[in-house]
Scaffold this active site. Structure first.
Site, PDB file in Angstrom:
ATOM      1  N   HIS A   1      20.769  49.965  60.136  1.00  0.00           N
ATOM      2  CA  HIS A   1      20.324  49.371  58.872  1.00  0.00           C
ATOM      3  C   HIS A   1      21.227  48.217  58.462  1.00  0.00           C
ATOM      4  CE1 HIS A   1      19.562  49.593  54.317  1.00  0.00           C
ATOM      5  NE2 HIS A   1      18.495  49.097  54.881  1.00  0.00           N
ATOM      6  N   HIS A   2      20.596  47.067  58.166  1.00  0.00           N
ATOM      7  CA  HIS A   2      21.297  45.898  57.627  1.00  0.00           C
ATOM      8  C   HIS A   2      20.700  45.553  56.274  1.00  0.00           C
ATOM      9  CE1 HIS A   2      22.629  44.060  61.780  1.00  0.00           C
ATOM     10  NE2 HIS A   2      23.315  45.147  61.457  1.00  0.00           N
ATOM     11  N   GLU A   3      21.376  45.879  55.188  1.00  0.00           N
ATOM     12  CA  GLU A   3      20.896  45.435  53.872  1.00  0.00           C
ATOM     13  C   GLU A   3      21.639  44.148  53.529  1.00  0.00           C
ATOM     14  OE1 GLU A   3      18.383  46.252  51.352  1.00  0.00           O
ATOM     15  OE2 GLU A   3      19.221  44.255  51.119  1.00  0.00           O
TER      16      GLU A   3
ATOM     17  N   GLU B   1       6.107  43.025  46.090  1.00  0.00           N
ATOM     18  CA  GLU B   1       6.009  44.452  45.779  1.00  0.00           C
ATOM     19  C   GLU B   1       5.323  44.690  44.431  1.00  0.00           C
ATOM     20  OE1 GLU B   1       9.971  45.970  46.426  1.00  0.00           O
ATOM     21  OE2 GLU B   1       9.918  45.400  48.546  1.00  0.00           O
TER      22      GLU B   1
ATOM     23  N   GLU C   1       7.797  45.625  55.652  1.00  0.00           N
ATOM     24  CA  GLU C   1       7.336  46.216  54.395  1.00  0.00           C
ATOM     25  C   GLU C   1       6.439  45.142  53.760  1.00  0.00           C
ATOM     26  OE1 GLU C   1      10.086  46.311  51.234  1.00  0.00           O
ATOM     27  OE2 GLU C   1       9.671  48.388  50.734  1.00  0.00           O
TER      28      GLU C   1
ATOM     29  N   GLU D   1       8.776  53.759  47.864  1.00  0.00           N
ATOM     30  CA  GLU D   1      10.001  53.789  47.052  1.00  0.00           C
ATOM     31  C   GLU D   1       9.656  53.655  45.568  1.00  0.00           C
ATOM     32  OE1 GLU D   1      12.546  50.394  47.922  1.00  0.00           O
ATOM     33  OE2 GLU D   1      10.813  49.097  48.149  1.00  0.00           O
TER      34      GLU D   1
ATOM     35  N   HIS E   1      12.316  44.839  55.780  1.00  0.00           N
ATOM     36  CA  HIS E   1      11.929  45.086  54.388  1.00  0.00           C
ATOM     37  C   HIS E   1      12.232  43.840  53.566  1.00  0.00           C
ATOM     38  CE1 HIS E   1      11.084  49.566  53.980  1.00  0.00           C
ATOM     39  NE2 HIS E   1      10.960  49.227  55.257  1.00  0.00           N
ATOM     40  N   GLU E   2      11.462  43.667  52.485  1.00  0.00           N
ATOM     41  CA  GLU E   2      11.503  42.415  51.706  1.00  0.00           C
ATOM     42  C   GLU E   2      11.382  41.227  52.682  1.00  0.00           C
ATOM     43  OE1 GLU E   2      14.321  44.664  51.278  1.00  0.00           O
ATOM     44  OE2 GLU E   2      12.899  45.774  50.055  1.00  0.00           O
TER      45      GLU E   2
HETATM   46  C1  NOJ Z   1      14.609  48.247  49.601  1.00  0.00           C
HETATM   47  C2  NOJ Z   1      13.949  48.813  50.779  1.00  0.00           C
HETATM   48  O1  NOJ Z   1      12.543  48.656  50.683  1.00  0.00           O
HETATM   49  C3  NOJ Z   1      14.322  50.269  50.900  1.00  0.00           C
HETATM   50  O2  NOJ Z   1      13.635  50.873  51.978  1.00  0.00           O
HETATM   51  C4  NOJ Z   1      15.825  50.358  51.081  1.00  0.00           C
HETATM   52  O3  NOJ Z   1      16.188  51.701  51.111  1.00  0.00           O
HETATM   53  C5  NOJ Z   1      16.524  49.674  49.919  1.00  0.00           C
HETATM   54  N1  NOJ Z   1      16.056  48.348  49.751  1.00  0.00           N
HETATM   55  C6  NOJ Z   1      18.023  49.617  50.149  1.00  0.00           C
HETATM   56  O4  NOJ Z   1      18.311  48.804  51.254  1.00  0.00           O
HETATM   57 CA    CA Z   2      11.277  47.152  49.215  1.00  0.00          CA
END
Ligand code: NOJ
Ligand code: CA
Length: 655
Positions: A369-371, A168, A461, A467, A442-443
């Site tokens: 969503h899975h963070e 990023e 992403e 963001e 993402h990431e």
């Molecule tokens: C980074 C992601 O790119 C973003 O889209 C997300 O909202 C945040 N992490 C939190 O998970």
């Molecule tokens: Ca990101």
């Protein structure tokens, strides 16, 4: 397999093999010189890559880079067209010449190595194949010796590797000799002979991602290390990813290449269940401070908000809704606490059953969503149940996230783009495929085209996205992306921010440019990222473009542009006759002339142009825009103005 080219009766430690592209312009030459391996690339007889070394260093035995002899070699040709499930192009031509060279060490243990070279009209590729063999069943690779010997003052555009925010970053222009710190691929280079080249890799499985950096004489592959300092542990037979070079006559031509996808195999199963999608999100409201991810009196992911957004989806004609902050993961310092994230435990104010029941009733797809915050051990303990939990609720799309500078795998800190990182992303993807789940990662690990084989990987992403608006993005960023990161395929840039003047997160674009992104930044899942009231109440005129724009394309025709300055592309809707054209410019206003040569002869088209007003500017007049309708035919020309930091979008429908 085709034609037997040459058979060598006795050990041959000096040899030359040329592989020439079908149109005759590109040649990749393999040279074995006193048992050492080299390659070079030329186009129209002019050097692109000078003599560059090949080989692998191994931990437990001598390096595989010298004392080699050619045992035999084959060439073959292929010319086929394949049909994609979705993408920037419905039908893709795969046309190349291939040379396979079987090598063996002259002295004992006489290990075997195969090199496979391909020459396409748009680039070249090669890979190492280490067959199963009597005296070696495994390898620990400590270095890949592959070089890419460009002229030291060729220009290049790249982002540095091993940075805390992964991919990023903003692109930097440097002469090749200054790439002393590793950079990610795709690495874009303009050679002194005037060719545009992208160094990248295809088909990355079970191996560290390739970065490149200057050694004493050339750029060299730098495979992302594991925490034990080695690059990869593999069992034989093993093929490295393809090392690929797109070679084009102009920057815009670079963006037409489908080499990366062609180097990946067709899927083994039927993926016709995969559907690209547009989606709203309980998302940007958190970035601008209106709502929070964690439970609070301003919590975003409540049952009530989710239902309100589902209603918006229905009214606005957007089929999906992402809901972030729905689970037990966000309290306190969420980056630190992510080690305990729970993927089946909704917050007390979020009724998963009721939200999903309501979504079904309204025909809206939920994007779960899975963070993971990169805590892979924690995620892999739950992932199977967590996918099943989503499916039980009818959720077939998941956005996953891997925030954090490293991953925790087997209790060790590993790079996202290391072999173990690559293996995790692959495990999550294949498991998702087995459940009929589609992903927006993402990431992520960078794309190397594996979405051809695994089409349920709809997007990623893997670059600096919106963001970062509110200070860390300039208009040139999205003028670099098409010539760099996007050469590796789709990106979820989270387009469509209409509240561009927001004081907390001021967006460095005009509002019109936000809709241009749906054409200039390809993604198999396209978000309409802002709060939906800005679409319905404030700018319904511009939103119409977001509602209409497709997510998959029959054809893509990049029209004009310069790296970091501007980019204009026309795309034809998947299985339809209508066209969508988008353009973006950097900090400078620009007038372009569009030629409608790509339209069908004799037909009239109704064109709706969404453009910046003449006085629009990304700094002080972001909202100035004009929507106008005209009739166009093949061969017509149209002058369009893009304001500083602006752009345009054009919808062209057959009458
Ligand atoms: C980074 C992601 O790119 C973003 O889209 C997300 O909202 C945040 N992490 C939190 O998970
Ligand atoms: Ca990101």
């Amino acid at each position: 397999m085709g034609l037997l080219n040459k058979i060598f009766k006795k050990a041959k430690t000096d040899a030359v093999f040329e592989t020439t592209s079908p149109n005759g312009r590109l040649v990749i030459t393999f040279v074995l010189s006193r048992g050492e391996m080299f390659y070079s690339v030329a186009k129209d007889g002019k050097p692109v890559v000078h003599n560059s070394r090949l080989g692998l260093n191994l931990r437990d035995s001598a390096s595989l880079d010298r004392g080699m002899s050619v045992v035999r070699a084959f060439t073959k040709q292929k010319d086929e067209t394949w049909e994609a499930y979705w993408g920037e192009e419905h039908f893709i031509r795969d046309n190349y010449t291939e040379t396979v060279i079987y090598l063996e060490e002259v002295i004992k243990p006489a290990r075997l190595l195969t090199l496979r070279f391909r020459a396409y009209d748009d680039g070249v590729a090669f890979r190492y194949e280490v067959p199963a063999q009597p005296l070696m069943s495994k390898m620990v690779i400590t270095d890949e010796l592959t070089e890419f010997a460009f002229n030291s003052n060729d220009r290049s555009w790249s982002i540095n590797a091993y940075q805390p925010d992964r991919y990023e970053y903003c692109y930097l222009e440097k002469p090749v000799f200054e790439l002393r710190d590793s950079v990610h691929t795709p690495l874009t280079i303009q050679t002194t002979a005037g060719f545009f080249v992208a160094v990248h890799e295809a088909c990355l499985y079970n191996y560290g991602g390739m970065n490149v950096k200057m050694n004493n004489r050339a750029l060299q592959a730098d495979i992302t290390p594991l925490s034990d300092g080695t690059r990869a542990h593999v069992s034989l037979p093993f093929n490295t990813p393809w090392r690929m070079l797109i070679v084009a006559d102009s920057a815009i031509e670079l963006t037409t290449s489908r080499l990366m996808l062609n180097l990946n195999p067709a899927p083994r199963e039927d993926f016709s269940w995969v559907k690209p999608i547009k989606f709203l999100g309980i998302w940007w409201a958190m970035f601008v401070g209106e709502w929070t991810w964690a439970p609070s009196d301003r919590h975003g992911a409540t049952t009530e908000h989710a239902k309100e957004y589902i209603d918006y989806c229905e009214r606005l004609g957007i089929p999906g809704l992402l809901i972030e902050g729905w689970n037990d993961a966000w309290e306190g310092d969420w980056l630190q606490n992510g080690v305990n994230n729970k993927f089946m435990d909704p917050t007390p104010d979020f009724d998963m059953d009721e939200v999903c029941r309501y979504a079904r009733e309204k025909g809206v797809e939920i994007v779960g969503h899975h963070e993971t915050v990169g805590f892979i051990d924690n995620y892999e303990r739950q992932i199977d149940d967590a996918y099943k939990y989503m499916l039980e609720h009818g959720v077939k799309y998941i956005k996953s996230g891997y925030a954090g500078s490293h991953m925790m795998i087997n209790d060790k800190r590993e790079y996202h783009h290391s072999q173990l990182g690559v293996m995790h992303y692959q495990y999550a993807l294949e498991l998702a495929a087995s459940y009929g789940i589609m992903l927006d990662v993402h990431e992520p690990i960078k794309s190397t085209g594996i979405e051809r084989t695994w089409p349920n990987l709809l997007t990623r992403e893997g670059a600096r996205g919106q963001e970062y608006e509110g200070g860390a993005l300039s208009p040139s960023h999205t003028c670099f992306l098409p010539y760099t990161r996007l050469l590796a395929g789709g990106m979820d840039y989270t387009s469509g921010l209409f509240d561009v003047c927001n004081p907390t997160k001021r967006v460095a674009t005009t509002i019109t440019r936000q809709i241009a992104y749906y054409v200039t930044i390809y993604s198999g899942m396209q978000m309409a990222a802002d709060r939906p009231r800005f679409y319905e109440e404030n700018f319904p005129d511009l939103f119409e473009f977001i509602r209409n724009v497709p997510v998959s394309w029959e054809k893509t025709l990049p029209l004009m542009g310069e790296i970091g300055k501007y980019y204009v592309v026309a795309r034809q809707a998947w299985n339809r006759s209508d066209w969508y054209i988008g353009g973006v410019t950097d900090e400078n206003g620009r007038r372009i002339v569009l030629s409608f040569d790509f339209l069908e002869e004799g037909a009239n088209y109704k064109a709706k142009l969404y453009r910046d007003s003449d006085d629009a500017h990304y700094r002080d007049n972001q909202l100035g825009h004009v929507v106008e309708e005209i009739v166009v035919r093949k061969g017509d020309r149209l002058e369009i103005y893009m304001a500083p930091g602006g752009g345009f979008a054009l919808e062209v429908r057959k009458m």
